[in-house]
Write a protein that holds these residues in place. Structure first.
Motif, PDB file in Angstrom:
ATOM      1  N   VAL A   1       0.762  -1.141  -0.026  1.00  0.00           N
ATOM      2  CA  VAL A   1       0.088  -0.038   0.133  1.00  0.00           C
ATOM      3  C   VAL A   1       0.896   1.149   0.189  1.00  0.00           C
ATOM      4  O   VAL A   1       1.613   1.450   0.956  1.00  0.00           O
ATOM      5  CB  VAL A   1      -0.856   0.091   1.358  1.00  0.00           C
ATOM      6  N   PHE A   2       0.709   2.070  -1.088  1.00  0.00           N
ATOM      7  CA  PHE A   2       1.466   3.299  -1.031  1.00  0.00           C
ATOM      8  C   PHE A   2       0.918   4.580  -0.450  1.00  0.00           C
ATOM      9  O   PHE A   2      -0.456   4.228  -0.288  1.00  0.00           O
ATOM     10  CB  PHE A   2       1.925   3.542  -2.460  1.00  0.00           C
ATOM     11  N   PHE A   3       1.436   5.459  -0.011  1.00  0.00           N
ATOM     12  CA  PHE A   3       0.965   6.489   0.651  1.00  0.00           C
ATOM     13  C   PHE A   3      -0.194   7.181   0.126  1.00  0.00           C
ATOM     14  O   PHE A   3      -1.236   7.281   0.846  1.00  0.00           O
ATOM     15  CB  PHE A   3       1.969   7.549   1.012  1.00  0.00           C
ATOM     16  N   ALA A   4      -0.337   7.431  -1.103  1.00  0.00           N
ATOM     17  CA  ALA A   4      -1.462   8.137  -1.697  1.00  0.00           C
ATOM     18  C   ALA A   4      -2.533   7.215  -1.948  1.00  0.00           C
ATOM     19  O   ALA A   4      -3.464   7.796  -1.938  1.00  0.00           O
ATOM     20  CB  ALA A   4      -0.618   8.369  -3.407  1.00  0.00           C
ATOM     21  N   GLU A   5      -2.657   6.112  -1.646  1.00  0.00           N
ATOM     22  CA  GLU A   5      -3.809   5.020  -1.672  1.00  0.00           C
ATOM     23  C   GLU A   5      -4.023   4.565  -0.245  1.00  0.00           C
ATOM     24  O   GLU A   5      -4.773   3.348  -0.038  1.00  0.00           O
ATOM     25  CB  GLU A   5      -3.569   4.027  -2.756  1.00  0.00           C
ATOM     26  N   GLU A   6      -3.505   4.847   0.678  1.00  0.00           N
ATOM     27  CA  GLU A   6      -3.436   4.309   1.814  1.00  0.00           C
ATOM     28  C   GLU A   6      -4.522   4.850   2.869  1.00  0.00           C
ATOM     29  O   GLU A   6      -5.062   6.009   2.942  1.00  0.00           O
ATOM     30  CB  GLU A   6      -2.368   4.517   2.757  1.00  0.00           C
ATOM     31  N   VAL A   7      -5.377   3.846   3.434  1.00  0.00           N
ATOM     32  CA  VAL A   7      -6.299   3.788   4.497  1.00  0.00           C
ATOM     33  C   VAL A   7      -5.971   3.364   5.897  1.00  0.00           C
ATOM     34  O   VAL A   7      -5.666   2.172   5.594  1.00  0.00           O
ATOM     35  CB  VAL A   7      -7.829   3.568   4.076  1.00  0.00           C
ATOM     36  N   GLN A   8      -5.733   3.942   6.980  1.00  0.00           N
ATOM     37  CA  GLN A   8      -5.293   3.034   7.969  1.00  0.00           C
ATOM     38  C   GLN A   8      -6.637   2.768   9.105  1.00  0.00           C
ATOM     39  O   GLN A   8      -7.524   3.835   9.190  1.00  0.00           O
ATOM     40  CB  GLN A   8      -4.078   4.011   8.816  1.00  0.00           C
ATOM     41  N   CYS A   9      -6.752   1.817   9.308  1.00  0.00           N
ATOM     42  CA  CYS A   9      -7.952   1.492  10.652  1.00  0.00           C
ATOM     43  C   CYS A   9      -7.046   0.405  11.432  1.00  0.00           C
ATOM     44  O   CYS A   9      -6.681  -0.607  11.071  1.00  0.00           O
ATOM     45  CB  CYS A   9      -9.026   0.898   9.728  1.00  0.00           C
ATOM     46  N   ASP A  10      -7.339   0.502  12.608  1.00  0.00           N
ATOM     47  CA  ASP A  10      -7.063  -0.390  13.788  1.00  0.00           C
ATOM     48  C   ASP A  10      -5.456  -0.829  13.796  1.00  0.00           C
ATOM     49  O   ASP A  10      -5.246  -1.851  13.782  1.00  0.00           O
ATOM     50  CB  ASP A  10      -8.008  -1.508  13.686  1.00  0.00           C
ATOM     51  N   GLY A  11      -4.575   0.225  13.268  1.00  0.00           N
ATOM     52  CA  GLY A  11      -3.139  -0.079  13.106  1.00  0.00           C
ATOM     53  C   GLY A  11      -2.887  -0.977  11.981  1.00  0.00           C
ATOM     54  O   GLY A  11      -1.741  -1.148  11.817  1.00  0.00           O
ATOM     55  N   ARG A  12      -3.592  -1.167  11.035  1.00  0.00           N
ATOM     56  CA  ARG A  12      -3.416  -1.509   9.746  1.00  0.00           C
ATOM     57  C   ARG A  12      -3.720  -0.717   8.694  1.00  0.00           C
ATOM     58  O   ARG A  12      -4.435   0.267   8.699  1.00  0.00           O
ATOM     59  CB  ARG A  12      -4.315  -2.986   9.724  1.00  0.00           C
ATOM     60  N   SER A  13      -3.033  -1.090   7.537  1.00  0.00           N
ATOM     61  CA  SER A  13      -3.082  -0.222   6.422  1.00  0.00           C
ATOM     62  C   SER A  13      -4.072  -1.123   5.310  1.00  0.00           C
ATOM     63  O   SER A  13      -3.944  -2.266   5.344  1.00  0.00           O
ATOM     64  CB  SER A  13      -1.835  -0.027   5.740  1.00  0.00           C
ATOM     65  N   PHE A  14      -4.927  -0.250   4.657  1.00  0.00           N
ATOM     66  CA  PHE A  14      -5.626  -0.876   3.339  1.00  0.00           C
ATOM     67  C   PHE A  14      -5.255   0.155   2.207  1.00  0.00           C
ATOM     68  O   PHE A  14      -5.286   1.174   2.409  1.00  0.00           O
ATOM     69  CB  PHE A  14      -7.053  -0.965   3.835  1.00  0.00           C
TER      70      PHE A  14
END
Length: 193
Positions: A16-29
């Motif tokens: 997951v690259f920064f521009a497309e990252e969503v973080q939730c509960d300590g994980r990236s999506f």
């Protein structure tokens, strides 16, 4: 951050690259992977519910892991008979009915061992449908109404006399003070000099 760019997506396990990252509960999506596990709706910080390593929209989470029974869900306007079978939930088998064999007829045993009786219809009043007024338990729907006009009552609109319940309007007309200046409101009271 792992070697080679970005974190791994919690759903597809790809970078997951920064521009497309969503973080939730300590994980990236990835934004495109941040979907409900059941209905596949897009999620955001206001619509997500997390259970273990799974992400859901609040509606699917409630159906799968929330309390079951009448009155639970997204409100009275959306109650349904959906038991969650589409989510892989198997309904629990109902236990067979065991009648009470308590021979004690004391008030305490009647109160806690049995059910209250509605003064209007004489049937049992269970906790889910119980409203207390005038010292008795009533069925909320159908019985907790004014004895004269049939208007539905609440604790703030209730008046009682001799074990019967009335709306405040009917109570005032039938049991309130009588005579000149009463029953028409404060605007019509007059002083006699």
């Amino acid at each position: 951050m792992p070697f080679g760019g970005g974190n791994k997506c919690g759903c597809c396990q790809k970078t997951v690259f920064f521009a497309e990252e969503v973080q939730c509960d300590g994980r990236s999506f990835h934004k495109s992977c941040f979907l409900c596990m059941v209905c596949r709706k897009n999620l955001d910080s206001t619509t997500i519910a997390v259970h273990m390593d799974e992400i859901y929209c609040k509606a699917c989470y409630g159906k799968k892991y929330g309390p079951k029974g009448y009155g639970y869900g997204q409100g009275a306007g959306t109650l349904s008979m959906d038991g969650g079978q589409s989510l892989g939930i198997q309904p629990a088998a109902a236990a067979s009915h065991q009648p009470t064999t308590n021979p004690n007829s004391s008030k305490l045993a009647q109160k806690f061992g049995g059910t209250d009786k509605c003064p209007r219809c004489g049937k049992a009043v269970y906790a889910a449908e119980k409203v207390i007024g005038a010292g008795s338990s009533w069925h909320k729907n159908g019985c907790f109404r004014c004895a004269l006009c049939g208007k539905g009552l609440e604790s703030t609109t209730l008046a009682d006399k001799d074990g019967e319940i009335y709306c405040k309007g009917c109570y005032a007309k039938n049991f309130g003070p009588k005579g000149f200046g009463f029953g028409q409101g404060a605007g019509t009271l007059a002083h006699a000099q």
